[in-house]
Scaffold this active site. Structure first.
Site, PDB file in Angstrom:
ATOM      1  N   ARG A 270      95.301  38.544  82.820  1.00  0.00           N
ATOM      2  CA  ARG A 270      96.581  38.130  83.387  1.00  0.00           C
ATOM      3  C   ARG A 270      96.349  36.885  84.234  1.00  0.00           C
ATOM      4  NH1 ARG A 270      98.012  41.692  87.935  1.00  0.00           N
ATOM      5  NH2 ARG A 270      97.504  39.852  89.173  1.00  0.00           N
ATOM      6  N   HIS A 274     101.101  39.410  89.045  1.00  0.00           N
ATOM      7  CA  HIS A 274     101.638  40.623  88.416  1.00  0.00           C
ATOM      8  C   HIS A 274     103.135  40.456  88.172  1.00  0.00           C
ATOM      9  CE1 HIS A 274     102.387  44.821  87.514  1.00  0.00           C
ATOM     10  NE2 HIS A 274     103.275  44.867  88.485  1.00  0.00           N
ATOM     11  N   TYR A 283      93.555  38.967  96.332  1.00  0.00           N
ATOM     12  CA  TYR A 283      92.640  40.012  95.885  1.00  0.00           C
ATOM     13  C   TYR A 283      91.694  39.605  94.753  1.00  0.00           C
ATOM     14  CZ  TYR A 283      96.546  40.613  92.565  1.00  0.00           C
ATOM     15  OH  TYR A 283      97.543  40.406  91.648  1.00  0.00           O
TER      16      TYR A 283
END
Length: 377
Positions: A270, A274, A283
């Site tokens: 990805r 998100h 993160y």
């Protein structure tokens, strides 16, 4: 025996990541696989390239519209185009797709107007397309629940007695790596296995379940989970549109002929957030993203076309122009969407009018009318 100090479980030796099925290298070199032969004409490859480019352009336009306040939210597919276009083009008119909220590329393959996707995220409709007409169910936001819907649909196909016939179809359920931790997905695996349902479970392993990395979700490759339920699984290079097409096509053909379910793990990444409410810089490391850029699904097809003299600059420029036109029409259509009537929220909830729903609608109508009375006074 040693004990894993973090998990308190027996420690296991580190195992190398399995080599995924690959038919096109990141450098654009065509390779063969004994289990997944694939014949493509130059026109076929050019069409796949066009799908990939337009799908990415739709996605980028939707992200921009969200940043400008025109959409409430958007779940980007950036980096996952090959997994979606390859698997989407493997489906026939008789198959039924059960998506999550990120399968914009599969929607494109099923001739769903991209504007309908935007309507959902703009909050003006519940999806806006007919699932039966397109063989593409409405987007599912509840993580993993669509796998149960898909399994039930597949069991219905089985009971129709059409498996093995020219009109036979199969179900294909999309979900991410994070969804494999959900009970619904595991229950779907059980039912599909026990009833030998004609379904393909297509897991896009993009390495991150929002901010949770894959290594905190599973201690084995995800495709191996199928073994525990009694059906086959395979890992495919999710950035290789050729491999995704070949593997999904074979799995669907097996399902349509009564050979039961299969789990496909499309190993991809990805590249974006998100959703547009997420900040992945909090993160994950930039270096990780940069390493995956070298595996870009669009660039490897472009390299293949270029090195084989299968496309020239005019073709690539034409595809970019087409993608730009699609994006312009998408923006124009999005901005022109009318706000829905407030009472329309009560429509399409039940197949038959429910007494409680009627009562709630009447109360809400009276509430709305009270504002008109205040203005009049």
């Amino acid at each position: 025996m040693t004990i894993d100090s973090v998990r308190g479980a027996p420690a296991t030796a580190a195992t190398a990541e399995p080599e995924p099925v690959r038919l096109l290298t990141p450098e654009g070199e065509r390779v063969d696989h004994p289990d997944y032969p694939l014949e493509l004409t130059a026109d076929d490859v050019r069409a796949l390239y066009r799908d990939l480019v337009i799908t990415r352009r739709i996605d980028l336009e939707a992200v921009a519209l969200t940043r400008q306040g025109e959409l409430g939210l958007w779940a980007s597919l950036l980096g996952q185009e090959a997994a979606q276009i390859g698997s989407g083009r493997a489906c026939t008119e008789h198959d039924m797709v059960f998506p999550t909220y990120r399968e914009h590329g599969v929607a494109w393959c099923r001739d769903v107007n991209p504007l309908n996707l935007l309507g959902l995220f703009r909050g003006v409709n519940h999806g806006g397309w007919d699932p039966a007409e397109h063989g593409f169910h409405l987007y599912t936001v509840v993580i993993g629940s669509q796998t149960l819907h898909a399994t039930g649909y597949a069991m219905g196909i089985q009971r129709d007695g059409v498996l093995g016939s020219p009109s036979a179809g199969a179900a294909i359920a999309y979900f991410g790596d994070g969804a494999t931790s959900q009970g619904d997905v595991n229950e779907a695996f059980v039912f599909a296995s026990v009833f030998n349902a004609p379904i393909v479970f297509f897991c896009q392993n993009n390495q991150w379940a929002i901010s949770e990395p894959l290594e905190k979700q599973s201690r084995i490759p995800l495709y191996k989970r199928a073994q525990g339920y009694g059906f086959p699984g395979v890992r495919v290079d999710g950035n290789d549109v050729f491999a995704c097409l070949a593997v999904t096509r074979k799995a669907l053909e097996a399902a349509r002929t009564g050979q039961g379910p299969m789990l496909i793990e499309a190993y991809t990444y990805r590249m974006g957030a998100h959703t547009t409410t997420d900040d992945p810089t909090r993160y994950r490391m930039k270096a990780e993203e940069e390493s995956w850029k070298l595996k870009d699904p669009i660039e490897r097809v472009k390299a293949y076309l270029t090195r084989g003299d299968l496309a020239d600059a005019a073709f690539f420029d034409g595809v970019e122009a087409d993608a730009k036109d699609v994006a312009a029409e998408l923006r124009k259509g999005c901005l022109a969407m009318p706000d829905p009537e407030p009472l329309s929220m009560f429509e399409h909830v039940y197949a038959e009018r429910h007494p409680l729903m009627t009562e709630e609608q009447e109360k809400f109508a009276a509430y709305l009318a009270s504002f008109e009375e205040e203005v009049a006074s």
